[in-house]
Design a protein around this motif. Structure first.
Motif, PDB file in Angstrom:
ATOM      1  N   SER A  53       0.766  -0.999   0.103  1.00 59.99           N
ATOM      2  CA  SER A  53       0.194  -0.184  -0.268  1.00 59.99           C
ATOM      3  C   SER A  53       0.906   1.547   0.139  1.00 59.99           C
ATOM      4  N   ASP A  54       2.169   0.747   0.470  1.00 56.79           N
ATOM      5  CA  ASP A  54       2.495   3.019   0.396  1.00 56.79           C
ATOM      6  C   ASP A  54       3.615   2.567  -0.759  1.00 56.79           C
ATOM      7  N   GLY A  55       3.291   1.512  -1.854  1.00 59.05           N
ATOM      8  CA  GLY A  55       4.352   1.784  -3.017  1.00 59.05           C
ATOM      9  C   GLY A  55       5.358   0.664  -3.298  1.00 59.05           C
ATOM     10  N   SER A  56       5.661  -0.001  -1.987  1.00 62.51           N
ATOM     11  CA  SER A  56       7.229  -0.199  -2.121  1.00 62.51           C
ATOM     12  C   SER A  56       7.108  -1.737  -3.168  1.00 62.51           C
ATOM     13  N   THR A  57       8.110  -2.135  -3.811  1.00 63.41           N
ATOM     14  CA  THR A  57       7.872  -3.144  -4.586  1.00 63.41           C
ATOM     15  C   THR A  57       9.438  -3.588  -4.621  1.00 63.41           C
ATOM     16  N   SER A  58       8.739  -4.687  -4.874  1.00 62.48           N
ATOM     17  CA  SER A  58      10.051  -6.301  -5.062  1.00 62.48           C
ATOM     18  C   SER A  58      10.310  -6.887  -6.549  1.00 62.48           C
ATOM     19  N   TYR A  59      10.972  -8.035  -6.324  1.00 65.66           N
ATOM     20  CA  TYR A  59      11.328  -8.665  -7.599  1.00 65.66           C
ATOM     21  C   TYR A  59      11.864  -9.571  -7.671  1.00 65.66           C
ATOM     22  N   ALA A  60      11.691 -11.001  -8.374  1.00 61.41           N
ATOM     23  CA  ALA A  60      12.441 -12.124  -8.379  1.00 61.41           C
ATOM     24  C   ALA A  60      13.634 -11.255  -9.262  1.00 61.41           C
ATOM     25  N   ASP A  61      14.791 -12.320  -8.962  1.00 58.90           N
ATOM     26  CA  ASP A  61      15.884 -11.866  -9.253  1.00 58.90           C
ATOM     27  C   ASP A  61      15.312 -12.408 -11.452  1.00 58.90           C
ATOM     28  N   ASP A  89       9.567 -17.493 -19.353  1.00 57.87           N
ATOM     29  CA  ASP A  89       8.679 -16.207 -18.462  1.00 57.87           C
ATOM     30  C   ASP A  89       6.451 -17.487 -18.774  1.00 57.87           C
ATOM     31  N   THR A  90       6.856 -18.475 -19.650  1.00 55.94           N
ATOM     32  CA  THR A  90       5.754 -18.980 -19.752  1.00 55.94           C
ATOM     33  C   THR A  90       5.300 -19.951 -18.952  1.00 55.94           C
ATOM     34  N   GLY A  91       4.212 -19.537 -18.485  1.00 58.36           N
ATOM     35  CA  GLY A  91       2.967 -20.013 -17.178  1.00 58.36           C
ATOM     36  C   GLY A  91       1.827 -19.714 -16.952  1.00 58.36           C
ATOM     37  N   VAL A  92       1.168 -19.950 -15.811  1.00 59.38           N
ATOM     38  CA  VAL A  92      -0.136 -20.154 -15.254  1.00 59.38           C
ATOM     39  C   VAL A  92       0.220 -18.664 -14.350  1.00 59.38           C
ATOM     40  N   TYR A  93      -0.041 -17.573 -15.088  1.00 55.74           N
ATOM     41  CA  TYR A  93       0.202 -16.104 -13.402  1.00 55.74           C
ATOM     42  C   TYR A  93      -0.861 -15.627 -12.941  1.00 55.74           C
ATOM     43  N   TYR A  94      -1.067 -16.168 -11.488  1.00 58.51           N
ATOM     44  CA  TYR A  94      -1.418 -15.546 -10.251  1.00 58.51           C
ATOM     45  C   TYR A  94      -1.543 -13.803  -9.361  1.00 58.51           C
ATOM     46  N   CYS A  95      -2.633 -13.905  -8.932  1.00 51.62           N
ATOM     47  CA  CYS A  95      -2.229 -12.446  -8.497  1.00 51.62           C
ATOM     48  C   CYS A  95      -2.711 -12.834  -6.943  1.00 51.62           C
ATOM     49  N   ALA A  96      -2.476 -12.552  -5.828  1.00 55.71           N
ATOM     50  CA  ALA A  96      -2.574 -13.268  -4.542  1.00 55.71           C
ATOM     51  C   ALA A  96      -2.392 -11.231  -3.667  1.00 55.71           C
ATOM     52  N   ALA A  97      -3.904 -11.147  -3.144  1.00 58.49           N
ATOM     53  CA  ALA A  97      -3.543  -9.851  -1.471  1.00 58.49           C
ATOM     54  C   ALA A  97      -3.934 -10.490  -0.400  1.00 58.49           C
ATOM     55  N   ASP A  98      -3.256  -9.649   0.064  1.00 59.99           N
ATOM     56  CA  ASP A  98      -3.615  -9.235   1.921  1.00 59.99           C
ATOM     57  C   ASP A  98      -3.301  -8.408   2.779  1.00 59.99           C
ATOM     58  N   TYR A  99      -3.809  -8.399   3.751  1.00 59.38           N
ATOM     59  CA  TYR A  99      -3.986  -6.887   4.230  1.00 59.38           C
ATOM     60  C   TYR A  99      -2.733  -6.956   5.543  1.00 59.38           C
ATOM     61  N   SER A 100      -1.637  -7.088   5.055  1.00 58.00           N
ATOM     62  CA  SER A 100      -0.392  -6.800   5.615  1.00 58.00           C
ATOM     63  C   SER A 100       0.647  -5.979   4.758  1.00 58.00           C
ATOM     64  N   TYR A 101       1.629  -5.766   5.286  1.00 59.56           N
ATOM     65  CA  TYR A 101       2.888  -5.226   4.186  1.00 59.56           C
ATOM     66  C   TYR A 101       2.741  -6.890   4.085  1.00 59.56           C
ATOM     67  N   CYS A 102       4.122  -6.276   2.614  1.00 54.16           N
ATOM     68  CA  CYS A 102       4.573  -7.263   1.789  1.00 54.16           C
ATOM     69  C   CYS A 102       5.249  -7.749   2.427  1.00 54.16           C
ATOM     70  N   ALA A 103       6.192  -9.434   2.837  1.00 52.58           N
ATOM     71  CA  ALA A 103       7.137 -10.215   3.413  1.00 52.58           C
ATOM     72  C   ALA A 103       8.596  -9.324   2.552  1.00 52.58           C
ATOM     73  N   LEU A 104       9.471  -9.777   3.759  1.00 49.71           N
ATOM     74  CA  LEU A 104      10.761  -8.960   2.722  1.00 49.71           C
ATOM     75  C   LEU A 104      11.058  -9.328   1.009  1.00 49.71           C
ATOM     76  N   SER A 105      10.813 -11.208   0.990  1.00 52.80           N
ATOM     77  CA  SER A 105      10.465 -12.246  -0.097  1.00 52.80           C
ATOM     78  C   SER A 105       9.575 -12.019  -0.513  1.00 52.80           C
ATOM     79  N   VAL A 106      10.281 -11.769  -2.050  1.00 58.81           N
ATOM     80  CA  VAL A 106       9.056 -12.238  -2.994  1.00 58.81           C
ATOM     81  C   VAL A 106       8.729 -13.204  -3.195  1.00 58.81           C
ATOM     82  N   ARG A 107       9.464 -14.379  -2.551  1.00 55.55           N
ATOM     83  CA  ARG A 107       8.929 -15.759  -2.609  1.00 55.55           C
ATOM     84  C   ARG A 107       7.717 -16.600  -1.831  1.00 55.55           C
TER      85      ARG A 107
END
Length: 125
Positions: A53-61, A89-107
């Motif tokens: 919600s703060d706009g902080s982003t994280s990416y897999a390498d 990059d081929t695959g099924v892409y899923y979106c997920a949501a939660d009512y907390s800040y994101c974990a440190l790891s995208v995994r």
């Protein structure tokens, strides 16, 4: 009731671009995390990118510099802009949501309580 709906998948040639959308409805959280995950053929589901919600982003390498996650607060929608796509990059892409800040790891997947049905992305070489 919270609903998560992905859209924007499709087929594209290697080097091309796709933009995925994730519409999240039915929530009033001031703090939240939305993540994109993917499941490639024969592999386990993996984290791709997150935004909170703060706009902080994280990416897999594997996608850094090629994928960009962003959000439109007015539309309760999160986007995943995917450029310079590769066959892997081929695959099924899923979106997920939660009512907390994101974990440190995208995994991290266990924090998410709400998941979409997924959208297929196919990149041909």
């Amino acid at each position: 009731q919270v609903q998560v709906v992905e859209s924007g998948g499709g087929s594209v040639q290697a080097g091309g671009s796709l933009r995925l959308s994730c519409a999240v409805s039915g929530f009033t959280w001031s703090t939240y995390c939305v993540g994109w995950f993917r499941q490639r053929p024969g592999k386990e589901r993996e984290g791709v990118a997150t935004i909170d919600s703060d706009g902080s982003t994280s990416y897999a390498d594997s996608v850094k510099g090629r994928f960009t996650i962003s959000k439109d607060n007015a539309k309760n929608t999160v986007f995943l802009q995917m450029d310079s796509l590769k066959a892997e990059d081929t695959g099924v892409y899923y979106c997920a949501a939660d009512y907390s800040y994101c974990a440190l790891s995208v995994r991290t997947q266990s924090q998410y309580n709400f998941w979409g049905q997924g959208t297929q992305v196919t990149v041909s070489s």
